[in-house]
Design a protein around this motif. Structure first.
Motif, PDB file in Angstrom:
ATOM      1  N   ARG A  33       2.134   5.561  -2.152  1.00 24.30           N
ATOM      2  CA  ARG A  33       2.701   7.114  -0.299  1.00 24.30           C
ATOM      3  C   ARG A  33       1.860   6.884   0.543  1.00 24.30           C
ATOM      4  NH1 ARG A  33       4.745   9.736  -4.891  1.00 24.30           N
ATOM      5  NH2 ARG A  33       2.117  10.678  -4.652  1.00 24.30           N
ATOM      6  N   THR A  34       0.576   6.500  -0.044  1.00 23.67           N
ATOM      7  CA  THR A  34      -1.039   6.450   0.831  1.00 23.67           C
ATOM      8  C   THR A  34      -0.830   5.257   1.968  1.00 23.67           C
ATOM      9  OG1 THR A  34      -1.701   7.837  -1.062  1.00 23.67           O
ATOM     10  CG2 THR A  34      -3.825   7.233   0.715  1.00 23.67           C
ATOM     11  N   TYR A  51       3.092   5.505 -13.081  1.00 23.56           N
ATOM     12  CA  TYR A  51       3.944   5.686 -12.242  1.00 23.56           C
ATOM     13  C   TYR A  51       3.538   6.752 -11.463  1.00 23.56           C
ATOM     14  CZ  TYR A  51       7.046   4.044 -16.624  1.00 23.56           C
ATOM     15  OH  TYR A  51       7.934   3.339 -17.241  1.00 23.56           O
ATOM     16  N   GLU A  52       2.898   8.312 -11.744  1.00 26.83           N
ATOM     17  CA  GLU A  52       1.994   8.715 -10.968  1.00 26.83           C
ATOM     18  C   GLU A  52       1.047   8.111  -9.891  1.00 26.83           C
ATOM     19  OE1 GLU A  52       2.833  13.241 -12.409  1.00 26.83           O
ATOM     20  OE2 GLU A  52       2.033  11.861 -13.530  1.00 26.83           O
ATOM     21  N   LEU A  53       0.235   7.243 -10.942  1.00 31.61           N
ATOM     22  CA  LEU A  53      -0.905   6.562  -9.969  1.00 31.61           C
ATOM     23  C   LEU A  53      -0.468   5.145  -9.088  1.00 31.61           C
ATOM     24  CD1 LEU A  53      -3.854   5.817  -9.487  1.00 31.61           C
ATOM     25  CD2 LEU A  53      -3.607   4.286 -11.376  1.00 31.61           C
ATOM     26  N   LEU A  92      10.403   0.129 -11.368  1.00 31.47           N
ATOM     27  CA  LEU A  92      10.539  -0.429  -9.715  1.00 31.47           C
ATOM     28  C   LEU A  92      10.729   0.660  -8.866  1.00 31.47           C
ATOM     29  CD1 LEU A  92      12.429  -2.580  -8.581  1.00 31.47           C
ATOM     30  CD2 LEU A  92      14.254  -1.598  -9.398  1.00 31.47           C
ATOM     31  N   HIS A  93      11.267   1.282  -8.798  1.00 33.47           N
ATOM     32  CA  HIS A  93      10.941   2.945  -8.107  1.00 33.47           C
ATOM     33  C   HIS A  93      10.043   3.235  -7.724  1.00 33.47           C
ATOM     34  CE1 HIS A  93      15.890   4.063  -8.132  1.00 33.47           C
ATOM     35  NE2 HIS A  93      15.519   3.191  -8.604  1.00 33.47           N
ATOM     36  N   GLY A  94       9.192   3.504  -8.436  1.00 36.21           N
ATOM     37  CA  GLY A  94       7.829   3.447  -7.983  1.00 36.21           C
ATOM     38  C   GLY A  94       6.704   2.866  -7.144  1.00 36.21           C
ATOM     39  N   GLY A  95       8.043   1.645  -7.252  1.00 38.10           N
ATOM     40  CA  GLY A  95       7.029   0.686  -6.104  1.00 38.10           C
ATOM     41  C   GLY A  95       5.679  -0.800  -6.883  1.00 38.10           C
ATOM     42  N   SER A  98      -3.688   4.355   3.380  1.00 34.43           N
ATOM     43  CA  SER A  98      -4.549   3.253   3.835  1.00 34.43           C
ATOM     44  C   SER A  98      -4.292   2.292   2.444  1.00 34.43           C
ATOM     45  CB  SER A  98      -6.197   4.321   3.679  1.00 34.43           C
ATOM     46  OG  SER A  98      -5.989   5.464   2.785  1.00 34.43           O
ATOM     47  N   LEU A  99      -3.902   2.784   1.261  1.00 36.59           N
ATOM     48  CA  LEU A  99      -3.971   2.361   0.327  1.00 36.59           C
ATOM     49  C   LEU A  99      -2.271   0.912  -0.202  1.00 36.59           C
ATOM     50  CD1 LEU A  99      -5.354   5.107  -2.076  1.00 36.59           C
ATOM     51  CD2 LEU A  99      -6.530   3.219  -0.971  1.00 36.59           C
ATOM     52  N   SER A 100      -0.919   1.926   0.326  1.00 38.06           N
ATOM     53  CA  SER A 100      -0.339   1.418  -0.080  1.00 38.06           C
ATOM     54  C   SER A 100       0.159  -0.610  -0.134  1.00 38.06           C
ATOM     55  CB  SER A 100       0.709   1.830   0.849  1.00 38.06           C
ATOM     56  OG  SER A 100       0.262   1.561   2.528  1.00 38.06           O
ATOM     57  N   HIS A 101      -0.967  -1.306   0.898  1.00 35.40           N
ATOM     58  CA  HIS A 101      -0.649  -2.518   0.431  1.00 35.40           C
ATOM     59  C   HIS A 101      -1.152  -2.852  -1.018  1.00 35.40           C
ATOM     60  CE1 HIS A 101      -5.108  -1.226   1.388  1.00 35.40           C
ATOM     61  NE2 HIS A 101      -5.096  -2.791   0.849  1.00 35.40           N
ATOM     62  N   ILE A 102      -1.686  -2.277  -1.662  1.00 35.79           N
ATOM     63  CA  ILE A 102      -2.762  -3.114  -2.498  1.00 35.79           C
ATOM     64  C   ILE A 102      -1.669  -2.942  -3.854  1.00 35.79           C
ATOM     65  CG2 ILE A 102      -3.959  -1.855  -4.832  1.00 35.79           C
ATOM     66  CD1 ILE A 102      -5.944  -0.020  -2.853  1.00 35.79           C
ATOM     67  N   PRO A 103      -1.561  -4.389  -4.049  1.00 39.23           N
ATOM     68  CA  PRO A 103      -0.797  -4.498  -5.311  1.00 39.23           C
ATOM     69  C   PRO A 103      -0.690  -3.854  -6.905  1.00 39.23           C
ATOM     70  CG  PRO A 103      -1.595  -6.639  -4.290  1.00 39.23           C
ATOM     71  CD  PRO A 103      -2.408  -5.233  -3.955  1.00 39.23           C
TER      72      PRO A 103
END
Length: 250
Positions: free
Chosen positions: A70-71, A62-64, A95-98, A73-78
């Motif tokens: 949240r980053t 979840y944290e990962l 779900l909440h963690g994206g 440069s990385l937020s597009h990564i599924p």
């Protein structure tokens, strides 16, 4: 053609070997046995997807996932999360963690591989669409991220309105219904109805966790015409009633 890179993360060596064997014929696979190591790998390599276990010492799945989303440069990564947990709470947390996909262990290797390919294909469609949009418009800021953010803002602003639908959204976004539907389907694997439904249920779980409201109040605040309609939607998504979920939390 250069292979896409998938980062697999699990503290069990056998799972890492299984995932590597399953994917390495079609993808470049790199591995990490904990969340901290995964973050370092993300800093070193251009990664197309992350498949991570949830229960790990230190930085868990979840944290990962939260770090990735949240980053900028990385937020597009599924992100696909794997877990042995079956509790509703775990699914809602994902779900909440994206997380883009949430699979329970033991999983079918064929099903997991199908999810990987489908998710990456959807991502490629999004990227191709954005390239076309950029070529055909001077308004580069109207890309995927800003459009989806604007869509979510409108949904959240009018979420208590039971009449919030495709026509409503199209009117507030100054688009035709057909154009809005096509754009949403190009940018996400969801229909407009499914996006609204997800935002309503996310609002509902937030309100339930605050323990300040009755279920009929939560239904109205989340945009449902009745408590029975709310219960039906909640059970369809999470497998149990909102009242049962609330009691389990207590």
């Amino acid at each position: 053609m250069e292979k896409q890179t998938i980062l697999v993360v699990d503290d069990e060596k056998l799972v890492l070997e299984l995932l590597t064997d399953l994917l390495e014929t079609e993808f470049e696979v790199i591995a990490a046995d904990n969340g901290e190591q995964a973050i370092q790998q993300l800093k070193r390599h251009p990664v197309s997807m992350v498949i991570s276990d949830v229960a790990m010492p230190g930085v868990d799945g979840y944290e990962l996932c939260g770090f990735i989303k949240r980053t900028g440069s990385l937020s597009h990564i599924p992100v696909i999360l794997l877990t042995a947990k079956t509790e509703l709470e775990s699914k809602i947390q994902g779900l909440h963690g994206g997380a883009d996909v949430y699979l329970e262990k033991p999983f079918s290797p064929d099903f997991l591989k199908a999810q990987v390919i489908s998710t990456l294909q959807n991502r490629t469609r999004v990227q191709d669409y954005l390239i076309l949009e950029k070529q055909n418009s001077d308004a580069e800021e109207n890309g995927e991220k800003s459009f989806i953010s604007q869509l979510h803002l409108i949904i959240d602003e009018y979420i208590t309105d039971p009449l919030l639908d495709l026509e409503f959204l199209a009117k507030h976004l100054h688009m035709s219904r057909a154009s809005l539907y096509r754009k949403i389907k190009a940018l996400t694997p969801l229909t407009p109805y499914e996006i609204v439904e997800q935002r309503r249920l996310r609002r509902a779980t937030d309100l339930i966790q605050k323990s300040q409201y009755k279920m009929n109040e939560i239904a109205i605040m989340s945009g449902y015409n009745s408590a029975s309609q709310f219960t039906k939607s909640f059970k369809r998504q999470f497998g149990q009633s909102p009242l049962h979920y609330s009691r389990n939390r207590k």
